[in-house]
Design a protein around this motif. Structure first.
Motif, PDB file in Angstrom:
ATOM      1  N   ALA A 178       0.831  -1.209   0.000  1.00  0.00           N
ATOM      2  CA  ALA A 178       0.000   0.000   0.000  1.00  0.00           C
ATOM      3  C   ALA A 178       0.867   1.262   0.000  1.00  0.00           C
ATOM      4  O   ALA A 178       0.638   2.198  -0.771  1.00  0.00           O
ATOM      5  N   ILE A 179       1.889   1.252   0.849  1.00  0.00           N
ATOM      6  CA  ILE A 179       2.735   2.444   0.989  1.00  0.00           C
ATOM      7  C   ILE A 179       3.489   2.727  -0.314  1.00  0.00           C
ATOM      8  O   ILE A 179       3.592   3.868  -0.760  1.00  0.00           O
ATOM      9  N   GLY A 180       3.957   1.658  -0.935  1.00  0.00           N
ATOM     10  CA  GLY A 180       4.671   1.809  -2.192  1.00  0.00           C
ATOM     11  C   GLY A 180       3.809   2.459  -3.272  1.00  0.00           C
ATOM     12  O   GLY A 180       4.321   3.084  -4.206  1.00  0.00           O
ATOM     13  N   ALA A 181       2.486   2.309  -3.130  1.00  0.00           N
ATOM     14  CA  ALA A 181       1.587   2.912  -4.112  1.00  0.00           C
ATOM     15  C   ALA A 181       1.106   4.278  -3.646  1.00  0.00           C
ATOM     16  O   ALA A 181       0.168   4.835  -4.200  1.00  0.00           O
ATOM     17  N   GLY A 182       1.733   4.793  -2.565  1.00  0.00           N
ATOM     18  CA  GLY A 182       1.417   6.145  -2.124  1.00  0.00           C
ATOM     19  C   GLY A 182       0.272   6.244  -1.140  1.00  0.00           C
ATOM     20  O   GLY A 182      -0.242   7.326  -0.871  1.00  0.00           O
ATOM     21  N   SER A 183      -0.134   5.128  -0.577  1.00  0.00           N
ATOM     22  CA  SER A 183      -1.260   5.146   0.352  1.00  0.00           C
ATOM     23  C   SER A 183      -0.762   5.049   1.793  1.00  0.00           C
ATOM     24  O   SER A 183       0.419   4.809   2.031  1.00  0.00           O
ATOM     25  N   GLN A 184      -1.689   5.222   2.759  1.00  0.00           N
ATOM     26  CA  GLN A 184      -1.314   5.114   4.170  1.00  0.00           C
ATOM     27  C   GLN A 184      -1.813   3.798   4.774  1.00  0.00           C
ATOM     28  O   GLN A 184      -2.791   3.224   4.309  1.00  0.00           O
ATOM     29  N   VAL A 185      -1.137   3.381   5.858  1.00  0.00           N
ATOM     30  CA  VAL A 185      -1.491   2.131   6.523  1.00  0.00           C
ATOM     31  C   VAL A 185      -1.627   2.381   8.016  1.00  0.00           C
ATOM     32  O   VAL A 185      -0.820   3.105   8.602  1.00  0.00           O
ATOM     33  N   ALA A 186      -2.654   1.815   8.623  1.00  0.00           N
ATOM     34  CA  ALA A 186      -2.796   1.874  10.080  1.00  0.00           C
ATOM     35  C   ALA A 186      -2.683   0.473  10.636  1.00  0.00           C
ATOM     36  O   ALA A 186      -3.253  -0.465  10.084  1.00  0.00           O
ATOM     37  N   LEU A 240      -5.039   0.691   3.881  1.00  0.00           N
ATOM     38  CA  LEU A 240      -5.021  -0.640   4.502  1.00  0.00           C
ATOM     39  C   LEU A 240      -5.046  -0.494   6.019  1.00  0.00           C
ATOM     40  O   LEU A 240      -4.326   0.327   6.588  1.00  0.00           O
ATOM     41  N   VAL A 241      -5.874  -1.294   6.651  1.00  0.00           N
ATOM     42  CA  VAL A 241      -5.881  -1.359   8.108  1.00  0.00           C
ATOM     43  C   VAL A 241      -5.438  -2.759   8.498  1.00  0.00           C
ATOM     44  O   VAL A 241      -5.985  -3.748   8.006  1.00  0.00           O
ATOM     45  N   ARG A 273     -14.521  -1.088  10.328  1.00  0.00           N
ATOM     46  CA  ARG A 273     -14.742  -1.020   8.901  1.00  0.00           C
ATOM     47  C   ARG A 273     -15.427   0.292   8.551  1.00  0.00           C
ATOM     48  O   ARG A 273     -15.083   0.967   7.608  1.00  0.00           O
ATOM     49  N   GLU A 274     -16.417   0.630   9.341  1.00  0.00           N
ATOM     50  CA  GLU A 274     -17.171   1.863   9.110  1.00  0.00           C
ATOM     51  C   GLU A 274     -16.279   3.076   9.268  1.00  0.00           C
ATOM     52  O   GLU A 274     -16.280   3.986   8.449  1.00  0.00           O
ATOM     53  N   LYS A 275     -15.493   3.059  10.356  1.00  0.00           N
ATOM     54  CA  LYS A 275     -14.680   4.226  10.667  1.00  0.00           C
ATOM     55  C   LYS A 275     -13.693   4.542   9.564  1.00  0.00           C
ATOM     56  O   LYS A 275     -13.413   5.688   9.279  1.00  0.00           O
ATOM     57  N   GLY A 276     -13.159   3.493   8.978  1.00  0.00           N
ATOM     58  CA  GLY A 276     -12.128   3.705   7.976  1.00  0.00           C
ATOM     59  C   GLY A 276     -12.685   4.223   6.654  1.00  0.00           C
ATOM     60  O   GLY A 276     -11.942   4.636   5.780  1.00  0.00           O
ATOM     61  N   GLN A 324      -8.777  -4.598   4.721  1.00  0.00           N
ATOM     62  CA  GLN A 324      -8.560  -4.995   6.117  1.00  0.00           C
ATOM     63  C   GLN A 324      -7.817  -6.321   6.194  1.00  0.00           C
ATOM     64  O   GLN A 324      -8.199  -7.305   5.565  1.00  0.00           O
ATOM     65  N   LEU A 325      -6.760  -6.294   7.001  1.00  0.00           N
ATOM     66  CA  LEU A 325      -5.998  -7.515   7.254  1.00  0.00           C
ATOM     67  C   LEU A 325      -6.036  -7.750   8.754  1.00  0.00           C
ATOM     68  O   LEU A 325      -5.662  -6.877   9.532  1.00  0.00           O
TER      69      LEU A 325
END
Ligand code: ADP
Ligand code: MG
Length: 694
Positions: free
Chosen positions: A315-323, A395-396, A413-416, A425-426
């Motif tokens: 996800a990060i490699g594609a410019g997204s954030q992960v929690a 991605l969470v 799920r809702e919050k994200g 979600q993983l």
């Protein structure tokens, strides 16, 4: 035709506001509930038994003539009535009786009695039987079906329940359509199920020749018919939640990128086959624009963290954030350490967010998350408070999911969700989830299993011994530490009270310090300040401490490979799966590892057998399955309090063999008859259906 589900129990004769309240305690508010209130067992009042053939424990109808009735003054005054029928005789014994009663039971009177046969001092007896006088001119009829015995509650008498159910069955007799058949005809045929109406009527009024053993075990086809429908409803509900969720889009991430490659090259080990398989399953999911909902199950130490790190980098490699969310600060910290070690050299910015972070520091972190200055955030539930907003959360990752429960998982799920996008979600859990639960409580998730440990791990040898051998145990600790190894000493208490648990740990630490003056001993428990806890854990990890006394706070995730001995006090108070988790803290290095389960004597044979399971197997799946059998799904899922997966009729253990059919059946109903699918969920889950939208 008004459905029974829409008719209040107060429509029945004799049910007013007061009794309605009491019935509600049995879960009965509608006429449908009345019908679904099934008997616990049955009495056979369909035939009269010869007295000569009675055996102790029989619950039967007998008829006979009174030869003698007299009051005996033994330890307790009692009225003894001698009854015979030509095949044999027995005594009826009454401790409570009126004079009138006594006079009625005189010689020559003929009686029909129902009761349980017991052995008395001189012959068989019935204590306080139900009885009626027989007269020649009006012969008494016997029942033509078995008599149901229902679960009752205070203020609701057995006879009242029988009456109410009788009334409802009569109603149904007049208008059978009031109990709607929701299962499609072809499904009933395919799985050889009777109609709901047949099944229900049968269970309230079984014929005398029915196999009572089967009924008692809950395995009669009529019971199984109802259990099937109930499990089907649960399955449909989860599948619906899942289908709704899949309508929302997620961002698709390319499978390979430079960061992932770099991490794989930097790791000091290569991934196991099991890890590689799971990594590739996740890669496929993340490359789709529909949200991943994947549960990764892997025994303690199977190496889930690195798998999640690779997912994060996709996800990060594609410019997204992960929690990444962990259930406790301690675990969150450990993840922070791992991720920092792996990801910081790759230029990934990592932030840390827990409930403890306050004021300006917190604001700064929030600001950096919102502006996408950080790509990865590690923390606790605090990650999902209202004021946390991500720039682009892709991605969470949720670790040790079983502690959160289904409701929380769905809430997350809702919050994200942002506008019409939702993060993948993983979910990672070390509690192996038995297949039965995976197919029911987790039916909305795809499952990956890391079914092997990294090479070189040795199984932990486990011993079960009494606390009277404490001195020997202390000597074992001394010996292990003298060899440069480290040890855990885990204190448990049954009380939910954290205070008491912490006190016990403090006391234990004091005693061990006296007994082992040559050792450096640390203490962690839930009430020690965070900084101090961190410091102690750090010292244990670096080897500055030999022995760590702890409460169950160290249950999950803590990783100190040099620790090779664990003592668990009062293991009888914990679940097997939890003990297995604890034990997983050792056996992480190259040394032979040991776990000593030191129970408090006396311990029942059954409890010893339970602990022996841990001695015999290191396979988390086997252990979880046993735990499930012994303690029920709520304990294993950690959702005992929330009442999730509370079943009225089905039993996950008893009925596990029908789960494959249930799954196929659920798909059939959803496809063929969506209205019936909704009605089924409403019938069996009622208001609980809404948990997809908490
Ligand atoms: P868990 O699945 O219990 O979370 P971890 O992810 O904490 O397990 O991994 C346990 C330990 O095993 C860590 O020290 C980790 O670096 C190490 N590890 C993970 N994968 C491998 C591997 N393929 N080979 C060797 N060691 C590994
Ligand atoms: Mg872990």
């Amino acid at each position: 035709m008004k459905s029974l589900a829409d008719q209040s129990v107060t429509l029945l004769k004799g049910v007013g506001a007061r009794s309605a309240e009491k019935l509600a305690k049995l879960g009965i508010t509608t006429l449908q509930d009345v019908l679904f209130h099934l008997p616990l067992r049955y009495q056979d009042r369909t035939r009269v038994h010869p007295i000569g053939a009675l055996r102790r424990g029989d619950q039967v109808v007998i008829e006979g003539e009174v030869d003698l009735a007299e009051v005996k003054f033994g330890r307790r005054r009692s009225l003894m009535v001698h009854l015979s029928d030509g095949t044999g005789s027995l005594f009826l014994r009454f401790f409570y009786f009126s004079n009138a009663q006594r006079q009625n039971l005189s010689r020559g009177v003929r009686l029909r009695c129902f009761g349980e046969v017991r052995s008395g001092p001189s012959s068989l007896e019935m204590v306080h039987p139900e009885y009626q006088r027989l007269s020649d001119d009006e012969p008494l009829m016997v029942e033509d079906t078995l008599t149901p015995v229902y679960p009752t509650t205070e203020g609701v008498h057995q006879l009242t329940l029988r009456g109410l159910i009788g009334q409802t069955l009569e109603l149904l007799d007049r208008s059978p359509a009031a109990l709607q058949e929701l299962l499609p005809e072809n499904l009933l045929q395919r799985f050889q199920l009777s109609s709901l109406l047949q099944a229900v009527c049968f269970l309230h009024r079984p014929p005398p020749d029915v196999d009572q053993q089967l009924l008692l075990a809950g395995e009669h086809p009529a019971q199984q018919r109802l259990a099937f429908e109930e499990l089907l409803a649960h399955q449909i509900s989860l599948l619906t939640v899942r289908a709704e969720h899949l309508r929302i889009k997620s961002t698709a991430f390319a499978e390979q990128n430079r960061l992932k490659q770099a991490l794989l090259e930097a790791l000091p080990f290569s991934l196991t086959e099991a890890q590689l398989r799971v990594v590739s399953e996740i890669e496929d999911d993340l490359a789709q624009s529909k949200p991943m909902q994947r549960l990764v199950q892997g025994d303690v130490g199977s190496g889930k963290t690195v798998v999640s790190a690779l997912a994060a980098l996709q996800a990060i490699g594609a410019g997204s954030q992960v929690a990444l969310m962990a259930p406790t600060e301690l675990l969150a910290e450990q993840h922070l350490n791992n991720f920092s070690q792996w990801l910081t050299p790759l230029g990934v910015e990592i932030a840390w967010l827990t409930g403890r972070l306050k004021g300006r520091a917190r604001e700064q972190v929030l600001q950096r998350i919102e502006s996408a200055e950080v790509q990865m955030v590690v923390g606790t539930q605090a990650l999902f408070q209202d004021d946390v907003s991500f720039n682009d959360l892709g991605l969470v990752v949720i670790d040790e999911q079983h502690r959160f429960g289904v409701h929380q998982r769905l809430a997350l799920r809702e919050k994200g969700q942002q506008q019409n996008r939702t993060p993948h979600q993983l979910i990672m859990t070390a509690t192996p989830i038995p297949r039965t639960l995976a197919m029911t409580a987790y039916a909305d998730l795809d499952l990956s299993v890391i079914d092997g440990l990294p090479p070189g791990r040795k199984p932990v040898t486990t011993a079960v011994l009494s606390s009277s051998r404490r001195d020997e145990v202390v000597a074992r600790v001394r010996a292990a530490c003298a060899e440069g190894r480290q040890a855990y000493w885990v204190c448990t208490l049954i009380e939910e009270s954290e205070v008491l648990q912490c006190q016990a740990a403090e006391e234990t630490e004091r005693l061990l310090a006296e007994a082992l003056p040559e050792l450096n001993i640390g203490l962690v428990h839930g009430r020690i300040k965070q900084d101090e806890k961190e410091q102690v854990m750090g010292q244990f990890k670096s080897g500055a401490l030999d022995l760590l006394v702890a409460t169950t706070v160290i249950e999950v995730g803590v990783d100190v490979p040099n620790a090779s001995l664990m003592i668990i006090e009062n293991p009888e108070r914990l679940g097997l799966a939890q003990l297995h988790q604890l034990r997983g803290r050792v056996g992480r290095g190259s040394a032979e590892s040991h776990c000593l389960l030191m129970y408090q004597s006396p311990l029942s044979q059954q409890a010893k057998q339970r602990l022996a399971i841990l001695r015999e197997t290191g396979d988390g799946f086997v252990i979880a399955q046993k735990d499930l059998e012994m303690r029920g799904p709520g304990e294993v899922l950690g959702t005992r309090q929330t009442g999730e997966m509370q079943l009225r009729i089905a039993d996950l253990i008893r009925d596990q063999e029908m789960l494959d059919d249930v799954r196929d059946g659920a798909a059939m109903v959803i496809k063929q008859d969506p209205t019936a699918a909704t009605a089924l969920v409403k019938r069996w889950l009622g208001d609980r259906v809404d948990y997809g939208r908490v």
